[in-house]
Design a protein around this motif. Structure first.
Motif, PDB file in Angstrom:
ATOM      1  N   ALA A  21       0.826  -1.099  -0.109  1.00 42.82           N
ATOM      2  CA  ALA A  21      -0.162   0.017  -0.230  1.00 42.82           C
ATOM      3  C   ALA A  21       1.023   0.947   0.044  1.00 42.82           C
ATOM      4  O   ALA A  21       0.245   2.436   0.099  1.00 42.82           O
ATOM      5  N   THR A  22       2.113   1.106  -0.092  1.00 38.86           N
ATOM      6  CA  THR A  22       2.891   2.155   0.004  1.00 38.86           C
ATOM      7  C   THR A  22       3.935   2.286  -1.152  1.00 38.86           C
ATOM      8  O   THR A  22       4.656   1.427  -1.555  1.00 38.86           O
ATOM      9  N   ALA A  23       4.109   3.476  -1.800  1.00 37.04           N
ATOM     10  CA  ALA A  23       5.058   3.613  -2.925  1.00 37.04           C
ATOM     11  C   ALA A  23       5.683   4.752  -2.872  1.00 37.04           C
ATOM     12  O   ALA A  23       5.143   5.745  -2.340  1.00 37.04           O
ATOM     13  N   ILE A  24       6.893   4.722  -3.031  1.00 37.26           N
ATOM     14  CA  ILE A  24       7.869   6.027  -3.041  1.00 37.26           C
ATOM     15  C   ILE A  24       8.590   6.018  -4.330  1.00 37.26           C
ATOM     16  O   ILE A  24       9.109   5.152  -5.209  1.00 37.26           O
ATOM     17  N   GLY A  25       8.931   7.439  -4.523  1.00 40.11           N
ATOM     18  CA  GLY A  25       9.866   7.751  -5.836  1.00 40.11           C
ATOM     19  C   GLY A  25      11.134   6.963  -6.210  1.00 40.11           C
ATOM     20  O   GLY A  25      11.659   6.807  -7.258  1.00 40.11           O
ATOM     21  N   ALA A  26      11.756   6.507  -4.916  1.00 38.53           N
ATOM     22  CA  ALA A  26      13.077   5.732  -5.123  1.00 38.53           C
ATOM     23  C   ALA A  26      12.812   4.210  -5.078  1.00 38.53           C
ATOM     24  O   ALA A  26      13.770   3.641  -5.475  1.00 38.53           O
ATOM     25  N   ASP A  27      11.690   3.877  -5.373  1.00 39.55           N
ATOM     26  CA  ASP A  27      11.505   2.265  -5.570  1.00 39.55           C
ATOM     27  C   ASP A  27      12.066   1.974  -6.633  1.00 39.55           C
ATOM     28  O   ASP A  27      11.862   2.561  -7.922  1.00 39.55           O
ATOM     29  N   THR A  28      12.767   0.785  -6.540  1.00 37.86           N
ATOM     30  CA  THR A  28      13.413   0.038  -7.983  1.00 37.86           C
ATOM     31  C   THR A  28      12.553  -1.190  -8.097  1.00 37.86           C
ATOM     32  O   THR A  28      13.122  -1.754  -9.122  1.00 37.86           O
ATOM     33  N   ASN A  29      11.763  -1.680  -7.377  1.00 34.91           N
ATOM     34  CA  ASN A  29      10.965  -2.680  -7.509  1.00 34.91           C
ATOM     35  C   ASN A  29       9.687  -2.712  -6.930  1.00 34.91           C
ATOM     36  O   ASN A  29       9.380  -1.681  -5.962  1.00 34.91           O
ATOM     37  N   VAL A  30       8.904  -3.337  -7.168  1.00 33.77           N
ATOM     38  CA  VAL A  30       7.502  -3.517  -6.597  1.00 33.77           C
ATOM     39  C   VAL A  30       7.511  -4.201  -5.206  1.00 33.77           C
ATOM     40  O   VAL A  30       8.059  -5.128  -5.186  1.00 33.77           O
ATOM     41  N   ILE A  31       7.034  -3.563  -4.078  1.00 33.06           N
ATOM     42  CA  ILE A  31       7.474  -4.077  -2.818  1.00 33.06           C
ATOM     43  C   ILE A  31       7.002  -5.544  -2.491  1.00 33.06           C
ATOM     44  O   ILE A  31       7.702  -6.385  -1.917  1.00 33.06           O
ATOM     45  N   ALA A  32       5.653  -5.544  -2.899  1.00 33.54           N
ATOM     46  CA  ALA A  32       5.212  -6.887  -2.582  1.00 33.54           C
ATOM     47  C   ALA A  32       4.428  -7.399  -3.729  1.00 33.54           C
ATOM     48  O   ALA A  32       3.246  -7.628  -4.076  1.00 33.54           O
ATOM     49  N   GLU A  33       5.610  -7.767  -4.948  1.00 32.90           N
ATOM     50  CA  GLU A  33       4.963  -7.938  -6.475  1.00 32.90           C
ATOM     51  C   GLU A  33       4.511  -9.425  -6.320  1.00 32.90           C
ATOM     52  O   GLU A  33       5.132 -10.322  -5.592  1.00 32.90           O
ATOM     53  N   SER A  74      12.068  -9.951 -14.606  1.00 34.15           N
ATOM     54  CA  SER A  74      12.349 -10.166 -13.356  1.00 34.15           C
ATOM     55  C   SER A  74      12.037  -8.860 -12.509  1.00 34.15           C
ATOM     56  O   SER A  74      11.806  -7.776 -12.937  1.00 34.15           O
ATOM     57  N   THR A  75      12.347  -9.318 -11.182  1.00 30.40           N
ATOM     58  CA  THR A  75      11.871  -8.310 -10.243  1.00 30.40           C
ATOM     59  C   THR A  75      12.885  -7.417  -9.849  1.00 30.40           C
ATOM     60  O   THR A  75      12.646  -6.723  -8.946  1.00 30.40           O
ATOM     61  N   THR A  76      13.887  -7.431 -10.706  1.00 29.38           N
ATOM     62  CA  THR A  76      15.033  -6.402 -10.593  1.00 29.38           C
ATOM     63  C   THR A  76      14.911  -5.557 -11.624  1.00 29.38           C
ATOM     64  O   THR A  76      14.550  -6.004 -12.724  1.00 29.38           O
ATOM     65  N   GLY A  77      15.539  -4.403 -11.633  1.00 31.32           N
ATOM     66  CA  GLY A  77      15.792  -3.521 -12.728  1.00 31.32           C
ATOM     67  C   GLY A  77      15.171  -2.297 -12.242  1.00 31.32           C
ATOM     68  O   GLY A  77      14.756  -1.929 -11.238  1.00 31.32           O
ATOM     69  N   TYR A  78      14.817  -1.298 -13.256  1.00 31.84           N
ATOM     70  CA  TYR A  78      14.236   0.034 -13.266  1.00 31.84           C
ATOM     71  C   TYR A  78      12.803  -0.202 -13.278  1.00 31.84           C
ATOM     72  O   TYR A  78      11.988  -0.635 -13.869  1.00 31.84           O
ATOM     73  N   LEU A  79      12.239   0.856 -12.282  1.00 31.23           N
ATOM     74  CA  LEU A  79      10.663   0.930 -12.459  1.00 31.23           C
ATOM     75  C   LEU A  79      10.493   2.376 -12.989  1.00 31.23           C
ATOM     76  O   LEU A  79      11.049   3.269 -12.484  1.00 31.23           O
ATOM     77  N   VAL A  80       9.618   2.638 -14.094  1.00 29.19           N
ATOM     78  CA  VAL A  80       9.596   3.792 -14.620  1.00 29.19           C
ATOM     79  C   VAL A  80       8.428   4.393 -13.813  1.00 29.19           C
ATOM     80  O   VAL A  80       8.463   5.624 -13.587  1.00 29.19           O
ATOM     81  N   ALA A  81       7.672   3.778 -13.397  1.00 26.23           N
ATOM     82  CA  ALA A  81       6.378   4.521 -12.575  1.00 26.23           C
ATOM     83  C   ALA A  81       5.840   3.654 -11.763  1.00 26.23           C
ATOM     84  O   ALA A  81       5.708   2.293 -11.950  1.00 26.23           O
ATOM     85  N   VAL A  82       5.163   3.708 -10.455  1.00 24.43           N
ATOM     86  CA  VAL A  82       4.760   2.919  -9.742  1.00 24.43           C
ATOM     87  C   VAL A  82       3.420   3.670  -8.903  1.00 24.43           C
ATOM     88  O   VAL A  82       3.719   4.949  -8.748  1.00 24.43           O
ATOM     89  N   GLN A  83       2.436   2.982  -8.576  1.00 21.74           N
ATOM     90  CA  GLN A  83       1.447   3.729  -7.682  1.00 21.74           C
ATOM     91  C   GLN A  83       0.602   2.725  -7.036  1.00 21.74           C
ATOM     92  O   GLN A  83       0.295   1.620  -7.550  1.00 21.74           O
ATOM     93  N   THR A  84       0.185   2.986  -5.949  1.00 19.75           N
ATOM     94  CA  THR A  84      -0.783   2.168  -5.089  1.00 19.75           C
ATOM     95  C   THR A  84      -2.223   2.926  -5.207  1.00 19.75           C
ATOM     96  O   THR A  84      -2.388   4.102  -5.603  1.00 19.75           O
ATOM     97  N   PHE A  85      -3.174   2.261  -4.958  1.00 15.50           N
ATOM     98  CA  PHE A  85      -4.506   2.462  -5.034  1.00 15.50           C
ATOM     99  C   PHE A  85      -5.377   1.903  -3.760  1.00 15.50           C
ATOM    100  O   PHE A  85      -4.767   0.757  -3.348  1.00 15.50           O
TER     101      PHE A  85
END
Length: 156
Positions: free
Chosen positions: A62-74, A125-136
């Motif tokens: 439920a929490t996303a931050i701009g420095a995220d590099t992966n989806v926390i609970a993907e 894979s679950t590593t690499g860059y995230l371009v954008a992330v959002q919770t809802f």
């Protein structure tokens, strides 16, 4: 002197349906463009990139931050919600082909899967860059339910 400044902005439309097609949840939200997403965009503009971002990922965090590099609970399982390569296109929102669009419809294979995080990612894979992330607001999916994502990144 520059007449315009480049600004990245994204919007996410989420639609969840029961197996009979009935819509039971919708969300229209503005996403958070991550620091690594800005970097990847700059790398693509300079053609110094190690691959574009073409994947969509779902998670239960439920929490996303701009420095995220992966989806926390993907979701990485085979229950229908694992990361996938999206259907991508460049579409026009303000000026010709100024927006990258990502779409995919996920189908849940299990009951009780709570989705409340979505991201555009660089690789499978679950590593690499995230371009954008959002919770809802949480959407709970049961077997056969679908959740359709249309995520747009406008360069304006």
């Amino acid at each position: 002197m520059f007449g315009e400044m480049l600004k990245m902005m994204g919007k996410v439309k989420i639609v969840a349906r029961h197996p009979d097609g009935e819509v039971f949840a919708t969300r229209d939200i503005v996403n958070l463009v991550t620091t690594s997403g800005k970097r990847l965009t700059a790398m693509m503009l300079n053609t110094v990139t190690d691959g574009g971002a073409t994947y969509l990922a779902l998670g239960s965090n439920a929490t996303a931050i701009g420095a995220d590099t992966n989806v926390i609970a993907e979701y990485t399982d085979t229950a229908g919600l694992a990361r996938v390569e999206a259907t991508t296109a460049n579409v026009t929102v303000t000026t010709n082909l100024d927006t990258a669009q990502y779409t995919h419809t996920f189908t849940s294979d299990l009951d009780g899967q709570t989705v409340q995080e979505e991201a555009i990612a660089q690789g499978s894979s679950t590593t690499g860059y995230l371009v954008a992330v959002q919770t809802f607001g949480a959407v709970t999916l049961n077997s056969g339910d679908t959740i359709a994502l249309t995520h747009k990144i406008s360069m304006s």
